[in-house]
Design an enzyme around this catalytic site. Structure first.
Site, short mmCIF file in Angstrom:
data_model
loop_
_atom_site.label_atom_id
_atom_site.label_comp_id
_atom_site.label_asym_id
_atom_site.label_seq_id
_atom_site.Cartn_x
_atom_site.Cartn_y
_atom_site.Cartn_z
N SER A 127 0.83 -1.20 0.00
CA SER A 127 0.00 0.00 0.00
C SER A 127 0.86 1.24 0.00
O SER A 127 1.96 1.25 0.55
CB SER A 127 -0.89 0.00 1.24
OG SER A 127 -1.50 1.25 1.44
N TYR A 152 -2.40 -0.28 10.02
CA TYR A 152 -2.60 -0.82 8.67
C TYR A 152 -1.32 -0.67 7.86
O TYR A 152 -0.84 -1.63 7.24
CB TYR A 152 -3.75 -0.10 7.98
CG TYR A 152 -3.86 -0.43 6.51
CD1 TYR A 152 -4.23 -1.70 6.08
CD2 TYR A 152 -3.59 0.53 5.54
CE1 TYR A 152 -4.32 -2.01 4.74
CE2 TYR A 152 -3.68 0.23 4.19
CZ TYR A 152 -4.05 -1.03 3.80
OH TYR A 152 -4.12 -1.34 2.45
#
Length: 335
Positions: A127, A152
């Site tokens: 990501s 995350y």
């Protein structure tokens, strides 16, 4: 090829599986179809795949070690695309344990399955959030990314480190893809485009964080899928020029690669909303709010390696991508 794809009920996974089936690959799709967001949307995505003769649906949880070992042993995939994960920066502040189970334990099970079943290439979703506190733009895979701003992001950085270990120890070719703000038809209901479109069409106010001055490298779903397919087809190889004296974070002496997949064209959130307003034909009512914990003010992808190594550059203009989404949303939800 026989390809195991995790997260096939998800936004990217469903679109990727569709593309692989269209070109003649056999796809084993693994997803637990959890209720993080609207399950009916996930079921609708799967319905587009389940009628295809080359698709096998396996409704299981990647965090279940015994189940995943059985899946790898039974189906013996040649290549793996691992997209299943607990997504969302803000949700990681509310339910951190979900990220440990899916993103760390789940990824470990994928690596072990690849290691013990002679998988030729593992491609996995990282990501843009791994860039965290980095401010040098555009973000490069050759930059150090040791300052994540959310759990995350930390879990995705951990995936890259875990993948490198398996590339080094067991010669498993791995390619990590840092996706930059994916959007488009069949998208996630927890993401800005979906939320804004839904509320603007309903005449409801939208929450606009950082007073609309966020910048995001919005990347259209078809461009993401093309990038995944191209990197999947090009098995990661060692960088023979890599040196431990001046270590390059994006490559290795092991068969390990990291790529950004982004549009290379950051758009301010306020401009993004203007385009949605134009496509919906309605003005947004805005609640201007400060930046939220875990968020970053801007993302911007350097995609030089993607261009030079696999010959690909995302090109869908944000105006076209948003128009396609709004058309899909109106049709799917009969608005």
């Amino acid at each position: 090829m026989k390809i195991l794809v995790t997260g096939t009920a998800g936004f990217i996974g469903a679109q990727l599986a569709h593309r692989l089936l269209e070109r003649g690959d056999e796809v084993i799709g693994v997803d637990n179809v959890n209720d993080y967001y609207d399950v009916s949307l996930k079921e609708a995505r799967l319905a587009r795949l389940t009628g295809h003769s080359g698709f096998t649906e396996v409704r299981q949880d990647i965090a279940d070690r015994a189940v995943m070992a059985d899946i790898f042993s039974k189906y013996r995939p040649e290549r793996v695309v691992h997209l299943a994960a607990q997504a969302g920066v803000r949700y990681s502040l509310e339910n951190p344990n979900a990220y440990v189970d899916a993103n760390l334990v789940g990824f470990m099970n994928i690596l072990e399955g690849c290691r013990h079943n002679d998988v030729k290439h593992l491609v996995y979703a990282s990501s843009s959030s791994v860039y965290g506190a980095n401010e040098a733009m555009p973000f490069s895979v050759h930059d150090n990314v040791d300052h994540p701003l959310s759990l995350y992001a930390a879990s995705k950085k951990a995936n890259e480190l875990m993948a490198h270990t398996y590339s080094h120890l067991y010669g498993l070719p791995t390619t990590g893809l840092r996706f930059f703000t994916v959007y488009g038809p069949w998208g996630r209901p927890d993401m800005a485009l979906f939320i804004f479109t839904k509320k603007i069409l309903a005449g409801e106010p939208i929450d606009v964080f950082n007073h609309g001055s966020h910048k995001r490298d919005f990347t259209y779903i078809d461009d993401i899928v093309e990038g995944v397919v191209r990197t999947l087809d090009q098995v990661a190889e060692p960088n023979n020029d890599w040196s431990g004296a001046a270590p390059d974070p994006g490559t290795s002496k092991a068969p390990y690669r990291i790529y950004n997949i982004g549009s290379n064209n950051p758009v301010e959130l306020s401009r993004f909303i203007e385009i949605i307003e134009k496509q919906t034909g309605k003005k947004a009512r805005k609640n201007l709010l400060p930046m939220q914990p875990g968020d970053v003010p801007a993302t911007y992808a350097n995609i030089d390696d993607l261009i030079s190594d696999v010959g690909y550059k995302p090109e869908t203009p944000v105006e076209e991508g948003i128009a396609n989404f709004v058309d899909w949303y109106r049709e799917f939800y009969k608005v």
